[in-house]
Design an enzyme around this catalytic site. Structure first.
Site, mmCIF file in Angstrom:
data_model
loop_
_atom_site.group_PDB
_atom_site.id
_atom_site.type_symbol
_atom_site.label_atom_id
_atom_site.label_comp_id
_atom_site.label_asym_id
_atom_site.label_seq_id
_atom_site.Cartn_x
_atom_site.Cartn_y
_atom_site.Cartn_z
ATOM 1 N N SER A 99 47.123 43.378 39.726
ATOM 2 C CA SER A 99 46.285 44.138 40.651
ATOM 3 C C SER A 99 47.146 44.966 41.617
ATOM 4 O O SER A 99 47.883 45.846 41.175
ATOM 5 C CB SER A 99 45.345 43.185 41.394
ATOM 6 N N ASP A 195 36.015 43.853 34.389
ATOM 7 C CA ASP A 195 36.637 43.867 35.718
ATOM 8 C C ASP A 195 35.846 44.812 36.617
ATOM 9 O O ASP A 195 35.749 46.012 36.335
ATOM 10 C CB ASP A 195 38.086 44.343 35.573
ATOM 11 N N HIS A 225 38.457 40.435 36.623
ATOM 12 C CA HIS A 225 39.659 40.807 37.377
ATOM 13 C C HIS A 225 40.660 39.659 37.497
ATOM 14 O O HIS A 225 41.867 39.902 37.614
ATOM 15 C CB HIS A 225 39.256 41.301 38.776
#
Length: 248
Positions: A99, A195, A225
């Site tokens: 991320s 996600d 995610h």
């Protein structure tokens, strides 16, 4: 055992380092996450089983590192990562960026390419302060951010996130999708289609924008995610095996 690094910027960074052969692996976590997450610990165990060096750490304001999260910005956390990698690892490393850690690993590749042997990103979120938060704010929210210095946004992980004016403004000085981005080493991007924090469109934009001879994007249908189910962890390990194999 957790150790601490005092950085040139006077920040105290918590880390765990597993010695082993190189190129070592470095895990870079996400926004408001810490080094005790599922992916970090699973990859540490995987690296240890192979006798490979592994570094995980908490950015300032995250986990058990010093500092306040609400006072931090992308540049601060990039500096934390850079300082940890330069001080604690030997030779080029394979970065694993999750991320926000994907964005920070791309900054590392741009600013210190000599320290990057390969790259694996997991739901990479380059430029998310601008293209995610700022782009989604309406006029009223933007005005509140500018006038009051912060706004709260909902989080599916618990308490709302406090998004500060400094986070947005400083992030604009760290964008990686607005200028050439060379990734001249084995690179694997991993992305889940379910996600809701980082879309597949972002992953495709990154793949299209970055320049490199050995670059692949893998989309996993239905993955969210967190990307931390056994199947997801297996994909991360497979990507690392590919990258490390290409370096031999």
């Amino acid at each position: 055992m957790t150790d601490y690094l005092d950085t040139p910027e006077a920040r105290r960074i918590a880390y765990n380092f597993t010695p082993g052969t190189g190129p070592g692996l470095v895990f870079l976590g996400g926004f408001k996450s810490d080094m005790e997450g599922t992916k970090a610990l699973a990859l540490e165990a995987w690296a240890r089983a192979q006798g490979r060096a592994f570094l995980r750490f908490d950015y300032s304001g995250h986990g058990v590192s010093g500092g306040a999260f609400d006072e931090g910005a992308i540049g601060d956390w990039y500096e934390d990562a850079r300082d940890a990698i330069l001080a604690l690892t030997e030779g080029p490393q394979v970065l694993v960026g999750s991320s926000m850690g994907g964005w920070i690993s791309l900054l590392m590749a741009r600013e210190h390419p000599e320290k990057v042997a390969g790259l694996v990103t997991i739901a990479a979120a380059p430029d998310f302060t601008e293209d995610g938060y700022w782009a989604s704010f309406d006029k009223e929210t933007r005005h509140k951010l500018e006038s009051e210095g912060s706004v709260e946004v909902p989080s599916e992980y618990g308490d709302p996130y406090v998004i500060t004016r400094r986070l947005i403004n400083e992030g604009r000085t760290r964008l990686v999708l607005r200028s050439p981005l060379a990734l001249p080493f084995p690179t694997r991007f991993l992305q889940g289609t379910a996600d809701t924090s980082v879309t597949s469109e972002t992953a495709l934009r990154l793949l299209d924008h970055a320049q490199g001879e050995d670059m692949r994007l893998t989309l996993l249908k239905g993955a969210d995610h967190r990307f931390s189910t056994p199947e997801c962890l297996g994909l991360i390990e497979a990507a690392l095996t590919e990258v490390l194999g290409a370096l031999q």
